[in-house]
Write a protein that holds these residues in place. Structure first.
Motif, short mmCIF file in Angstrom:
data_model
loop_
_atom_site.label_atom_id
_atom_site.label_comp_id
_atom_site.label_asym_id
_atom_site.label_seq_id
_atom_site.Cartn_x
_atom_site.Cartn_y
_atom_site.Cartn_z
N ASP A 131 0.85 -1.19 0.00
CA ASP A 131 0.00 0.00 0.00
C ASP A 131 0.89 1.24 0.00
OD1 ASP A 131 -2.21 -1.62 0.16
OD2 ASP A 131 -2.53 -1.32 2.30
N PHE A 132 0.79 2.06 -1.06
CA PHE A 132 1.50 3.34 -1.13
C PHE A 132 0.57 4.40 -0.56
CE2 PHE A 132 3.98 0.76 -3.83
CZ PHE A 132 5.20 1.39 -4.08
N VAL A 133 0.91 4.90 0.62
CA VAL A 133 0.07 5.85 1.34
C VAL A 133 0.61 7.26 1.12
CG1 VAL A 133 -0.89 6.49 3.58
CG2 VAL A 133 -0.49 4.07 3.04
N ALA A 134 -0.20 8.12 0.50
CA ALA A 134 0.24 9.46 0.09
C ALA A 134 0.58 10.33 1.29
CB ALA A 134 -0.84 10.11 -0.76
N LEU A 135 1.67 11.10 1.16
CA LEU A 135 2.10 12.00 2.23
C LEU A 135 2.08 13.47 1.81
CD1 LEU A 135 3.32 12.54 5.04
CD2 LEU A 135 5.59 12.18 4.01
N ALA A 136 2.73 13.79 0.68
CA ALA A 136 2.90 15.20 0.29
C ALA A 136 3.22 15.28 -1.20
CB ALA A 136 4.02 15.85 1.10
N LYS A 137 3.36 16.50 -1.68
CA LYS A 137 3.64 16.72 -3.10
C LYS A 137 5.04 17.29 -3.28
CE LYS A 137 1.43 18.52 -7.30
NZ LYS A 137 0.26 19.26 -7.84
N ASP A 138 5.71 16.80 -4.31
CA ASP A 138 7.05 17.24 -4.67
C ASP A 138 7.09 17.44 -6.18
OD1 ASP A 138 9.80 17.78 -4.56
OD2 ASP A 138 10.38 15.67 -4.38
N ALA A 139 8.22 17.80 -6.70
CA ALA A 139 8.47 17.86 -8.14
C ALA A 139 9.94 17.56 -8.35
CB ALA A 139 8.10 19.23 -8.71
N VAL A 140 10.29 17.17 -9.56
CA VAL A 140 11.69 16.89 -9.88
C VAL A 140 12.10 17.75 -11.07
CG1 VAL A 140 13.35 15.16 -10.67
CG2 VAL A 140 11.60 14.53 -9.00
N SER A 141 13.20 18.46 -10.94
CA SER A 141 13.78 19.18 -12.06
C SER A 141 15.24 18.73 -12.18
CB SER A 141 13.66 20.69 -11.87
OG SER A 141 13.98 21.37 -13.07
N TRP A 142 16.08 19.58 -12.68
CA TRP A 142 17.50 19.25 -12.79
C TRP A 142 18.30 20.42 -12.26
CZ3 TRP A 142 20.81 21.99 -16.27
CH2 TRP A 142 20.15 22.89 -17.12
N ARG A 312 -2.78 3.35 10.80
CA ARG A 312 -3.76 4.21 10.11
C ARG A 312 -3.92 5.53 10.85
NH1 ARG A 312 -6.13 -0.88 9.96
NH2 ARG A 312 -7.65 -0.36 11.59
N GLY A 313 -3.81 5.49 12.17
CA GLY A 313 -3.96 6.70 12.98
C GLY A 313 -2.80 7.67 12.81
N ILE A 314 -1.66 7.16 12.36
CA ILE A 314 -0.51 8.02 12.10
C ILE A 314 -0.46 8.46 10.64
CG2 ILE A 314 2.01 8.20 12.09
CD1 ILE A 314 2.03 6.10 14.36
N PHE A 315 -0.57 7.49 9.71
CA PHE A 315 -0.29 7.73 8.30
C PHE A 315 -1.54 7.85 7.43
CE2 PHE A 315 3.43 5.55 10.00
CZ PHE A 315 4.49 6.26 9.47
N GLY A 316 -2.67 7.34 7.89
CA GLY A 316 -3.85 7.25 7.04
C GLY A 316 -4.60 8.57 6.88
N ALA A 317 -5.64 8.54 6.06
CA ALA A 317 -6.49 9.72 5.88
C ALA A 317 -7.07 10.11 7.23
CB ALA A 317 -7.61 9.40 4.89
N GLY A 318 -6.89 11.36 7.62
CA GLY A 318 -7.34 11.80 8.94
C GLY A 318 -6.36 11.46 10.04
N GLY A 319 -5.22 10.82 9.69
CA GLY A 319 -4.22 10.45 10.68
C GLY A 319 -3.38 11.64 11.12
N TRP A 320 -2.48 11.38 12.06
CA TRP A 320 -1.71 12.46 12.68
C TRP A 320 -0.89 13.24 11.66
CZ3 TRP A 320 2.98 14.65 13.49
CH2 TRP A 320 3.10 15.54 14.58
#
Length: 347
Positions: A131-142, A312-320
């Motif tokens: 399960d890949f649990v989403a955390l944040a958004k990034d981008a990659v450049s050079w 789930r309480g740390i990483f899941g939707a609505g988690g810490w």
């Protein structure tokens, strides 16, 4: 000729200054003297998100009032060697990068590894039970050395040509550029930034690097002296760069060094909004935008057990992390996910 010589002198001076920067000591792993307990939640993997997870772990642990509650810890991608991740765990080779972290997750149980940090999403070779649990958004450049020969902007086609070694000199891209040999670098095999970048410049199909590409640098570490040459370029996490440059999150070897981040396809505003010190809005809308994740075994994350509920309480939707981690996420250069933090993606 004088202009080129001046550029080389600038890069040489910057390279010399790296010896002092790289001599520092980076903050890594659980705090000195702290050995995670068997009940604690421990992660390994991506270099890109390791500093963010270190901070999130410290803040989450500080929020707990029950001394018996599982704590959260994260082991960095380097230095090389073996680590004993928690009390009673089987020692493992320290996983360096997203791929290595995911492999370690799948090769062990929660007695050793609970989650893997990943700066890439799932691929076909990942087990469908991850399960890949989403955390944040990034981008990659050079990125390339300030004062070097690389231009301010390259197109996706330029980058593909460079990394397949179809184009090997700058003046093949633009006649006004020097006729010097381009030195393309990639992070180590297993790096999520590497795999994401190669897929992005291939328009969704991963590019196979050519023989001219050097794959010996650690991702997001501009302090590597190999990168302090006038013709170098390397993919770089935009969020990690922002954290290093604007928020002082780098230390030791984990600094931008002489590198400055560059644009792709002439995107208006470029990768970094320098006024607000965030990933540029327009760049975040390109194929170079990505979500970063924490990866779990599905049997653990969705278990109808106290431990499953804790994960789930740390990483899941609505988690810490999704409800209390926004300040940390921003301070390391990442963008909070307005929608989808804690959501699950599988291969």
């Amino acid at each position: 000729m004088r202009k080129t010589a001046a550029k080389l002198l600038t890069v040489a001076a910057l390279a010399t200054s790296l010896a002092t920067v790289a001599g520092g000591t980076a903050v890594a792993d659980p705090a000195a003297g702290v050995t995670p307990r068997a009940v604690d939640i421990v992660g390994v993997g991506s270099d890109t998100t390791q500093s963010l997870l270190n901070q999130l772990s410290a803040d989450y642990n500080a929020s707990l009032t029950d001394p018996n509650a599982p704590r959260l810890y994260s082991w960095d991608a380097i230095p090389t060697g073996t680590i004993t991740t928690k009390t009673g765990a089987t020692p493992i080779t320290r996983p360096n990068g997203s791929g290595a972290g995911i492999n370690a997750l799948n090769a062990n149980t929660s007695a050793t590894v609970d989650f893997a940090r990943s700066s890439r999403g799932p691929v076909a070779t990942d087990p469908t039970t991850d399960d890949f649990v989403a955390l944040a958004k990034d981008a990659v450049s050079w990125a390339a050395p300030q004062g070097g020969n690389a231009p301010a902007n390259l197109t996706t086609a330029n980058l593909k040509d460079i990394y397949t070694c179809t184009v090997t000199k700058w003046n093949q891209i633009n006649a006004s550029l020097p006729a010097t040999t381009i030195k393309p670098f990639l992070p180590q095999t297993g790096s999520g930034t590497r795999s994401f970048f190669l897929q992005a410049i291939g328009g969704g199909t991963a590019v196979t690097p050519g023989a001219c590409v050097n794959s010996s640098v650690q991702e997001n570490q501009g302090s590597d002296s190999q990168l302090a040459v006038a013709d170098a370029l390397v993919p770089y996490s935009v969020a990690h760069y922002i954290g290093q440059v604007y928020f002082g999150k780098g230390s030791g070897t984990d600094v931008q060094g002489p590198l400055t981040i560059r644009n792709i396809d002439g995107t208006v505003g470029g990768p970094v909004d320098t006024v607000n010190k965030v990933i540029g809005d327009n760049f975040a809308a390109t194929q170079y935008s990505r979500v970063v994740y924490n990866v779990f075994r599905d049997a653990d994350f969705n278990a109808a057990t106290t431990r499953g509920a804790t994960l789930r309480g740390i990483f899941g939707a609505g988690g810490w992390l999704c409800t209390n981690g926004t300040a940390d996420i921003k301070s390391f250069g990442f963008l909070p996910l307005d929608f989808g933090c804690g959501s699950i993606t599988t291969s």
